[in-house]
Design a protein around this motif. Sequence first.
Motif, PDB file in Angstrom:
ATOM      1  N   HIS A 155      -8.139  -0.612  -3.446  1.00  0.00           N
ATOM      2  CA  HIS A 155      -8.103   0.830  -3.704  1.00  0.00           C
ATOM      3  C   HIS A 155      -8.480   1.622  -2.789  1.00  0.00           C
ATOM      4  CE1 HIS A 155      -4.801   2.892  -4.553  1.00  0.00           C
ATOM      5  NE2 HIS A 155      -5.665   3.416  -5.750  1.00  0.00           N
TER       6      HIS A 155
ATOM      7  N   HIS B 172       0.842  -1.471   0.101  1.00  0.00           N
ATOM      8  CA  HIS B 172      -0.121  -0.273   0.680  1.00  0.00           C
ATOM      9  C   HIS B 172       1.276   1.314  -0.127  1.00  0.00           C
ATOM     10  CE1 HIS B 172      -3.548  -2.239   1.540  1.00  0.00           C
ATOM     11  NE2 HIS B 172      -3.054  -3.364   2.401  1.00  0.00           N
TER      12      HIS B 172
ATOM     13  N   CYS C 134      -4.978   5.598  -0.072  1.00  0.00           N
ATOM     14  CA  CYS C 134      -3.619   4.692  -0.503  1.00  0.00           C
ATOM     15  C   CYS C 134      -3.650   4.656  -1.594  1.00  0.00           C
ATOM     16  CB  CYS C 134      -4.340   3.281   0.286  1.00  0.00           C
ATOM     17  SG  CYS C 134      -3.669   2.222  -0.663  1.00  0.00           S
TER      18      CYS C 134
ATOM     19  N   MET D  92      -9.355   3.071   1.534  1.00  0.00           N
ATOM     20  CA  MET D  92      -8.471   3.397   2.149  1.00  0.00           C
ATOM     21  C   MET D  92      -8.017   4.355   2.890  1.00  0.00           C
ATOM     22  SD  MET D  92      -5.733   0.086   1.315  1.00  0.00           S
ATOM     23  CE  MET D  92      -5.354   0.096   3.343  1.00  0.00           C
TER      24      MET D  92
ATOM     25  N   GLU E  39      -1.220   3.751  -3.389  1.00  0.00           N
ATOM     26  CA  GLU E  39      -0.752   2.047  -4.470  1.00  0.00           C
ATOM     27  C   GLU E  39      -2.039   1.270  -4.807  1.00  0.00           C
ATOM     28  OE1 GLU E  39       3.390   1.319  -4.606  1.00  0.00           O
ATOM     29  OE2 GLU E  39       2.091   0.496  -6.556  1.00  0.00           O
TER      30      GLU E  39
ATOM     31  N   CYS F 181      -3.607  -1.301  -5.085  1.00  0.00           N
ATOM     32  CA  CYS F 181      -3.289  -2.955  -4.342  1.00  0.00           C
ATOM     33  C   CYS F 181      -4.323  -3.492  -3.849  1.00  0.00           C
ATOM     34  CB  CYS F 181      -2.976  -1.705  -2.433  1.00  0.00           C
ATOM     35  SG  CYS F 181      -4.983  -1.403  -1.901  1.00  0.00           S
TER      36      CYS F 181
HETATM   37 CU   LIG Z   1      -4.142   0.254  -0.101  1.00  0.00          CU
END
Ligand SMILES: [Cu+2]
Length: 281
Positions: free
Chosen positions: A238, A195, A230, A241, A232, A234
């Motif tokens: 994603h 992340h 976040c 978060m 990245e 993920c």
């Molecule tokens: Cu993430």
Amino acid sequence: MPVFFRITAIAALAAALLMPEGAAFAGLGQPTPWQIGLQEPGSPVMDDVVWLHTYVLWFITAITAFILALLVIVMVKFNAKSHPTPSRTTHNTLVEVLWTVIPVVILVVIALPSFRSLFFQLNTPPADLTIKATGVTWNWKYDYPDNGDFEFDSLIQPDKDLKPGQPRLLSVDNEMVVPVNKVVRVLVTGFDVIHAFAVPSFGVKIDAIPGRLNETWFKATKEGWYYGQCSELCGKDHAFMPIAVRVVSEAEFAAWVEAAKKKFASNGTPANIATANLSAQ
Ligand SMILES: [Cu+2]
């Protein structure tokens, strides 16, 4: 129509440069509709980032205007109609030296402040407090080892539970709380996949990698709410978060720590929490 695009780009750059500091376009701690600049800085590192951004924009604007002028001159003066018999001139030593030396000088005067900025971001000053942020699929978990070693999960606030004033997709149930004007060291790691912990108004963005501990820092200079996401790719959640940081006075922080120690006393280890998250899906 490259000329048209260049003119549009220059107009946009000029508008950005003429905007006063912290104009209506930029929000502190969160994005605003129609924002085109960076978020308003809430830490010395972000002050620096904004300064560097504006500084480099001056070079970009000048170079773009210069190239546009050259193109216009060539198109007007040297087209086939107004200049039917072209000259066969090739080399010009002075011009060739200039177009080598001037770009080198420009690159050096851009590189020096950007290295200074990079060192400022990467050298954590002596920290007043350390927080560990762990990226879990799909939420963040915060540990406060210096304040009684409690930990808690921070999950997105679903749309139906949003309270008035809470931004959608950025609000969480339990936010990270930090004192104002204190150096906060953030240790960042990932529990399962990669992340990235990012808060634009603090100028913070760092990968959260399983099995590694990355370090960053910020010093929030104004009380209030700061949001990030976040950063990245993920997995499926994603986009859900978010990171929410509430900056409070030192007294409020101490009171929050006492309450948080009791509230989160029964929280388990990261492994337990993550396993529970995974099995709940
Ligand atoms: Cu993430």
